[in-house]
Enzyme design. Structure first.
Site, PDB file in Angstrom:
ATOM      1  N   PRO A  11       0.787  -1.228   0.000  1.00 45.02           N
ATOM      2  CG  PRO A  11      -0.220  -1.177   2.086  1.00 45.02           C
ATOM      3  CD  PRO A  11       0.478  -2.097   1.143  1.00 45.02           C
ATOM      4  CG  ASN A  12      -0.162   4.271   1.366  1.00 48.40           C
ATOM      5  OD1 ASN A  12      -1.151   4.865   0.948  1.00 48.40           O
ATOM      6  ND2 ASN A  12      -0.158   3.627   2.514  1.00 48.40           N
ATOM      7  NE  ARG A  19       3.896   6.433   1.559  1.00 50.11           N
ATOM      8  CZ  ARG A  19       4.314   5.247   1.945  1.00 50.11           C
ATOM      9  NH1 ARG A  19       4.997   4.471   1.128  1.00 50.11           N
ATOM     10  NH2 ARG A  19       4.037   4.812   3.149  1.00 50.11           N
ATOM     11  CE1 TYR A  24       8.732   4.689   2.840  1.00 51.49           C
ATOM     12  CE2 TYR A  24       7.362   6.651   3.067  1.00 51.49           C
ATOM     13  CZ  TYR A  24       7.755   5.402   3.510  1.00 51.49           C
ATOM     14  OH  TYR A  24       7.173   4.858   4.633  1.00 51.49           O
ATOM     15  CG  ASN A  75       8.498  -2.160   0.121  1.00 53.10           C
ATOM     16  OD1 ASN A  75       7.961  -2.343   1.214  1.00 53.10           O
ATOM     17  ND2 ASN A  75       9.041  -1.015  -0.226  1.00 53.10           N
ATOM     18  CB  ALA A  78       1.529  -0.276   6.103  1.00 48.06           C
ATOM     19  CD  GLU A  99      11.069  -8.120   5.114  1.00 51.23           C
ATOM     20  OE1 GLU A  99      11.426  -9.270   5.475  1.00 51.23           O
ATOM     21  OE2 GLU A  99      10.600  -7.282   5.902  1.00 51.23           O
ATOM     22  CG  HIS A 101      11.490  -2.769   4.508  1.00 54.95           C
ATOM     23  ND1 HIS A 101      10.128  -2.901   4.390  1.00 54.95           N
ATOM     24  CD2 HIS A 101      11.933  -3.917   5.071  1.00 54.95           C
ATOM     25  CE1 HIS A 101       9.772  -4.075   4.877  1.00 54.95           C
ATOM     26  NE2 HIS A 101      10.839  -4.710   5.291  1.00 54.95           N
ATOM     27  NE  ARG A 108      10.027   5.708   8.642  1.00 55.54           N
ATOM     28  CZ  ARG A 108       9.094   5.519   7.696  1.00 55.54           C
ATOM     29  NH1 ARG A 108       9.291   4.614   6.738  1.00 55.54           N
ATOM     30  NH2 ARG A 108       7.994   6.221   7.712  1.00 55.54           N
TER      31      ARG A 108
HETATM   32  C1  DHK Z   1       7.157   1.427   3.185  1.00 56.04           C
HETATM   33  C2  DHK Z   1       6.040   1.747   3.884  1.00 56.04           C
HETATM   34  O1  DHK Z   1       4.957   2.186   3.255  1.00 56.04           O
HETATM   35  C3  DHK Z   1       6.006   1.672   5.358  1.00 56.04           C
HETATM   36  O2  DHK Z   1       4.723   1.341   5.839  1.00 56.04           O
HETATM   37  C4  DHK Z   1       7.023   0.710   5.909  1.00 56.04           C
HETATM   38  C5  DHK Z   1       8.336   0.799   3.808  1.00 56.04           C
HETATM   39  C6  DHK Z   1       8.398   0.986   5.298  1.00 56.04           C
HETATM   40  C7  DHK Z   1       9.616   1.169   3.080  1.00 56.04           C
HETATM   41  O3  DHK Z   1      10.540   1.712   3.680  1.00 56.04           O
HETATM   42  O4  DHK Z   1       9.706   0.887   1.886  1.00 56.04           O
HETATM   43  O5  DHK Z   1       7.075   0.840   7.304  1.00 56.04           O
END
Ligand code: DHK
Length: 145
Positions: A11-12, A19, A24, A75, A78, A99, A101, A108
């Site tokens: 998500p997102n 964002r 990010y 990835n 959340a 995995e 991130h 964090r």
């Molecule tokens: C991305 C997200 O959207 C967060 O919810 C994770 C992750 C971290 C990232 O660092 O890619 O906590």
């Protein structure tokens, strides 16, 4: 024939680049896809990148990977920190799981320090920005060689 790698995003991450760029970065998911596809050509891997904001859809992408992919880079965003369903789905997949991130989740909030997915992942990359996907591709190349 080249092996296929699924790169799954939670998500997102459709908003990657827009964002919270201070966390990010400013590169988009389309950029990640283009970079990994080009790198995959060098490694003999073809890439299918997908993103969903829905947990069940990610579970179904993992089921699809069982028949179509040699490895998964994921990835879960959340859902990393909440999803037993994604962990269980990954346990049904036999190939390597890496995995990724983008941010360093350990730097964090405490709720980001635990990952369900890490119980299945063969490797974890965090805090390398979107370059983490390319690093995971290289590792996937070694694991599948
Ligand atoms: C991305 C997200 O959207 C967060 O919810 C994770 C992750 C971290 C990232 O660092 O890619 O906590």
């Amino acid at each position: 024939m080249s092996k296929t790698i699924y790169i799954l995003n939670g998500p997102n991450l459709n908003l990657l680049g827009k964002r919270q760029p201070e966390i990010y970065g400013s590169d988009t998911l389309a950029h990640v896809e283009a970079t990994c596809t080009a790198l995959g050509a060098d490694l003999g891997l073809s890439v299918k990148l997908m993103q969903s904001n829905h947990e069940g859809e990610i579970v179904e992408m993992i089921h699809e990977a069982r028949d179509n992919a040699a490895g998964i880079i994921i990835n879960p965003a959340a859902y990393t920190h909440t999803s037993v369903a994604i962990l269980d789905a990954l346990h049904t997949f036999e190939g390597p799981v890496l995995e990724v991130h983008i941010s360093n989740v350990h730097k964090r909030e405490a709720f980001r320090h635990h990952s369900y997915v890490s119980q299945r992942a063969d490797g974890v990359i965090a805090g390398f920005g979107v370059e983490g996907y390319a690093l995971a591709m290289r590792r996937m190349g070694s694991l599948l060689a």
